[in-house]
Design a protein around this motif. Sequence first.
Motif, PDB file in Angstrom:
ATOM      1  N   PRO A  48      44.860  49.125  33.616  1.00  0.00           N
ATOM      2  CA  PRO A  48      45.116  48.650  34.822  1.00  0.00           C
ATOM      3  C   PRO A  48      43.846  48.244  35.888  1.00  0.00           C
ATOM      4  CG  PRO A  48      46.534  50.637  34.257  1.00  0.00           C
ATOM      5  CD  PRO A  48      45.389  50.312  33.056  1.00  0.00           C
ATOM      6  N   GLY A  49      44.091  47.160  36.512  1.00  0.00           N
ATOM      7  CA  GLY A  49      43.122  46.749  37.350  1.00  0.00           C
ATOM      8  C   GLY A  49      41.706  45.981  36.487  1.00  0.00           C
ATOM      9  N   ALA A  50      41.881  45.929  35.485  1.00  0.00           N
ATOM     10  CA  ALA A  50      40.718  45.207  34.615  1.00  0.00           C
ATOM     11  C   ALA A  50      40.499  43.710  34.886  1.00  0.00           C
ATOM     12  CB  ALA A  50      40.652  45.582  33.135  1.00  0.00           C
ATOM     13  N   LEU A  51      39.378  43.207  34.826  1.00  0.00           N
ATOM     14  CA  LEU A  51      39.148  41.959  35.177  1.00  0.00           C
ATOM     15  C   LEU A  51      38.908  41.162  33.887  1.00  0.00           C
ATOM     16  CD1 LEU A  51      38.688  39.256  36.947  1.00  0.00           C
ATOM     17  CD2 LEU A  51      36.144  40.036  36.929  1.00  0.00           C
ATOM     18  N   GLN A  52      39.713  40.157  33.436  1.00  0.00           N
ATOM     19  CA  GLN A  52      39.537  39.573  32.139  1.00  0.00           C
ATOM     20  C   GLN A  52      38.283  38.450  32.332  1.00  0.00           C
ATOM     21  OE1 GLN A  52      43.176  40.072  32.996  1.00  0.00           O
ATOM     22  NE2 GLN A  52      42.660  41.710  31.742  1.00  0.00           N
ATOM     23  N   MET A  53      37.119  38.519  31.342  1.00  0.00           N
ATOM     24  CA  MET A  53      36.194  37.859  31.211  1.00  0.00           C
ATOM     25  C   MET A  53      35.638  37.742  29.850  1.00  0.00           C
ATOM     26  SD  MET A  53      32.834  37.917  34.025  1.00  0.00           S
ATOM     27  CE  MET A  53      34.001  37.964  35.489  1.00  0.00           C
ATOM     28  N   ALA A  54      35.534  36.815  29.284  1.00  0.00           N
ATOM     29  CA  ALA A  54      35.176  36.616  28.021  1.00  0.00           C
ATOM     30  C   ALA A  54      33.565  36.928  27.948  1.00  0.00           C
ATOM     31  CB  ALA A  54      35.575  35.400  27.148  1.00  0.00           C
ATOM     32  N   MET A  55      33.240  37.238  26.738  1.00  0.00           N
ATOM     33  CA  MET A  55      31.509  37.436  26.660  1.00  0.00           C
ATOM     34  C   MET A  55      30.752  36.095  27.247  1.00  0.00           C
ATOM     35  SD  MET A  55      29.264  38.444  23.448  1.00  0.00           S
ATOM     36  CE  MET A  55      28.817  36.688  22.929  1.00  0.00           C
ATOM     37  N   GLU A  56      31.048  34.895  26.762  1.00  0.00           N
ATOM     38  CA  GLU A  56      30.381  33.958  27.248  1.00  0.00           C
ATOM     39  C   GLU A  56      30.543  33.626  28.775  1.00  0.00           C
ATOM     40  OE1 GLU A  56      31.464  33.858  22.980  1.00  0.00           O
ATOM     41  OE2 GLU A  56      32.696  33.984  24.908  1.00  0.00           O
ATOM     42  N   GLU A  57      31.570  33.965  29.359  1.00  0.00           N
ATOM     43  CA  GLU A  57      31.839  33.747  30.613  1.00  0.00           C
ATOM     44  C   GLU A  57      31.066  34.879  31.515  1.00  0.00           C
ATOM     45  OE1 GLU A  57      35.514  33.269  33.908  1.00  0.00           O
ATOM     46  OE2 GLU A  57      35.707  34.157  31.556  1.00  0.00           O
ATOM     47  N   LEU A  58      30.895  35.985  30.820  1.00  0.00           N
ATOM     48  CA  LEU A  58      30.368  37.066  31.592  1.00  0.00           C
ATOM     49  C   LEU A  58      28.926  36.893  31.777  1.00  0.00           C
ATOM     50  CD1 LEU A  58      30.153  39.943  33.086  1.00  0.00           C
ATOM     51  CD2 LEU A  58      29.748  40.704  30.634  1.00  0.00           C
ATOM     52  N   GLU A  59      28.260  36.131  30.813  1.00  0.00           N
ATOM     53  CA  GLU A  59      26.738  35.580  30.642  1.00  0.00           C
ATOM     54  C   GLU A  59      26.465  34.649  31.729  1.00  0.00           C
ATOM     55  OE1 GLU A  59      26.338  33.946  26.602  1.00  0.00           O
ATOM     56  OE2 GLU A  59      25.889  36.003  25.791  1.00  0.00           O
ATOM     57  N   GLN A  60      27.503  33.828  32.089  1.00  0.00           N
ATOM     58  CA  GLN A  60      27.319  32.795  32.981  1.00  0.00           C
ATOM     59  C   GLN A  60      27.608  33.379  34.362  1.00  0.00           C
ATOM     60  OE1 GLN A  60      29.627  29.433  31.924  1.00  0.00           O
ATOM     61  NE2 GLN A  60      28.281  29.089  30.032  1.00  0.00           N
ATOM     62  N   ARG A  61      28.505  34.606  34.503  1.00  0.00           N
ATOM     63  CA  ARG A  61      28.883  34.808  35.911  1.00  0.00           C
ATOM     64  C   ARG A  61      28.355  36.190  36.121  1.00  0.00           C
ATOM     65  NH1 ARG A  61      34.998  34.104  35.746  1.00  0.00           N
ATOM     66  NH2 ARG A  61      34.734  34.933  37.920  1.00  0.00           N
ATOM     67  N   HIS A  62      27.171  36.767  35.469  1.00  0.00           N
ATOM     68  CA  HIS A  62      26.920  38.148  35.636  1.00  0.00           C
ATOM     69  C   HIS A  62      26.476  38.336  37.282  1.00  0.00           C
ATOM     70  CE1 HIS A  62      22.854  37.135  35.857  1.00  0.00           C
ATOM     71  NE2 HIS A  62      22.926  36.159  34.886  1.00  0.00           N
ATOM     72  N   HIS A  63      26.130  37.380  37.941  1.00  0.00           N
ATOM     73  CA  HIS A  63      25.768  37.482  39.236  1.00  0.00           C
ATOM     74  C   HIS A  63      26.862  37.926  40.049  1.00  0.00           C
ATOM     75  CE1 HIS A  63      26.986  33.181  38.788  1.00  0.00           C
ATOM     76  NE2 HIS A  63      27.528  33.447  40.156  1.00  0.00           N
TER      77      HIS A  63
END
Length: 315
Positions: A240-255
């Motif tokens: 519950p409450g988790a944000l879906q973000m694939a690994m490749e997406e996290l690499e670009q949006r870590h900020h």
Amino acid sequence: MDDVTQFVIRHSSLLLFAAVFAEQVGLPIPAVPVLLAVGALAGAGQMSLGMAVGLAVAACLAGDFIWYYLGRYRGRHVLNLLCRISLEPDSCIRRTETFFGRHGMWSLVLSNFIPGLGTVTPALAGLFGVSVERFLLYNSLGAFFWTVTYITPGYLFSDQLEQIAAQAAHFGGSLVALILSALALYIAYKYFRRHLLLRKLRIARITADELKQMMDNGHEMMIVDLRQPLDIQADPYTIPGALQMAMEELEQRHHEIPRDRDVVLYCACPNEATAARMALLLKKNGITRVRPLAGGVEAWRERNFPLQKLGEQAA
């Protein structure tokens, strides 16, 4: 004709089936040299070409169908097993899922030509509900093309391969020992790399119980679901409450990840390799309060903690 060559000719059908089947079920036994040798035997008239192709295709289908069946009826547990025993734990499932998502059913035709994909792809097909008829159709095509690709050169160049075999026969058992030693060294090297990777990814984990307690206490945090789209399609439930973000997406949006709260990452792989790798990446970018969830979403599910179906609002 030496004893080894006579043994190979006499038991060529059994050796062919065993080698192909062993490779398809995931054992580190290369079938390609056997396919080339059998092709050479067929070219020399020592074996029927049609029988050789048929046996190899049958062995391929038998091995693949085992993983398909297990994937269909045992689901994610089978992929977890493959991930645990994989020599490349960080990419064993993720790379195959990406390939399967891109090529669909044709991945069953192509996967045998790509190292590391041939064993996992049938299990994914079963997990994602591919019908038996469609699986057998595409898998048969893949098995046939893969078999013919490696038997044909042996058949066409049987004279040259026979000369090579004659030269190799002079070395007798020494050559066999050398080949087995090289195979053992290769496996040892891959396991050593696996050990180094897992050692590199050692980082403090948070357990499912600890995470649940923090959530119950109203602790402000961010939970990130790193699973691939195909993982989510097969299991559309999340913490519950988790944000879906694939690994490749996290690499670009870590900020976008907040620095002032705890961050928990989880993935589908039981050794948390992907989550640990991303946690190290976030730490390098100044996000120090980040931990992977030990055991991933499966550990959460095993504790019978609540899950949220995607598309529904968290309670």
